[in-house]
Write a protein that holds these residues in place. Sequence first.
Motif, mmCIF file in Angstrom:
data_model
loop_
_atom_site.group_PDB
_atom_site.id
_atom_site.type_symbol
_atom_site.label_atom_id
_atom_site.label_comp_id
_atom_site.label_asym_id
_atom_site.label_seq_id
_atom_site.Cartn_x
_atom_site.Cartn_y
_atom_site.Cartn_z
ATOM 1 N N LEU A 51 58.149 52.935 55.037
ATOM 2 C CA LEU A 51 58.027 52.988 53.582
ATOM 3 C C LEU A 51 58.722 51.791 52.933
ATOM 4 O O LEU A 51 58.197 51.184 52.001
ATOM 5 N N GLN A 52 59.875 51.432 53.438
ATOM 6 C CA GLN A 52 60.582 50.261 52.912
ATOM 7 C C GLN A 52 59.773 48.986 53.141
ATOM 8 O O GLN A 52 59.713 48.114 52.273
ATOM 9 N N ASN B 279 57.018 48.994 50.609
ATOM 10 C CA ASN B 279 57.581 48.694 49.288
ATOM 11 C C ASN B 279 57.852 47.205 49.118
ATOM 12 O O ASN B 279 57.580 46.636 48.052
ATOM 13 N N ARG B 280 58.369 46.550 50.166
ATOM 14 C CA ARG B 280 58.606 45.093 50.080
ATOM 15 C C ARG B 280 57.291 44.355 49.871
ATOM 16 O O ARG B 280 57.212 43.419 49.069
ATOM 17 N N TRP C 221 54.545 45.571 48.547
ATOM 18 C CA TRP C 221 54.038 45.913 47.217
ATOM 19 C C TRP C 221 54.725 45.065 46.152
ATOM 20 O O TRP C 221 54.064 44.557 45.239
ATOM 21 N N GLU C 222 56.031 44.893 46.274
ATOM 22 C CA GLU C 222 56.780 44.098 45.295
ATOM 23 C C GLU C 222 56.304 42.647 45.253
ATOM 24 O O GLU C 222 56.321 42.024 44.199
#
Length: 107
Positions: free
Chosen positions: A96-97, A100-101, A103-104
């Motif tokens: 998930l992390q 998220n990276r 996606w950012e």
Amino acid sequence: MPTQEGIEMTGPEPWEGSLEKIERDKKKLVLFESMSAEESFRAMRAFVESFGSVKLRAGLQEALENPKPFKNFRAIINQASAVRERRFAHWQQASLQCVNRQWETLL
């Protein structure tokens, strides 16, 4: 999206609906890469560092320091069902992390 490995392990039938939907809507989707080998290795090391059990921690550290660390790490984890479930939770969080990276960077 199922990985090629997932399709090979289960056959294409369980994925047919998903694959059809992906093909139909692929312009609306964002493809995220899985963790690199380096990121996966860091996630395994972080998991090992979370252990209080000296014996298990030492065995996992040894697995990471020798040839074929991924294979040896999984072999140790798979022998202990309680640890295996904990590892899945840790891996899900690390994945998930990673997403998220990615996606950012798109924002």
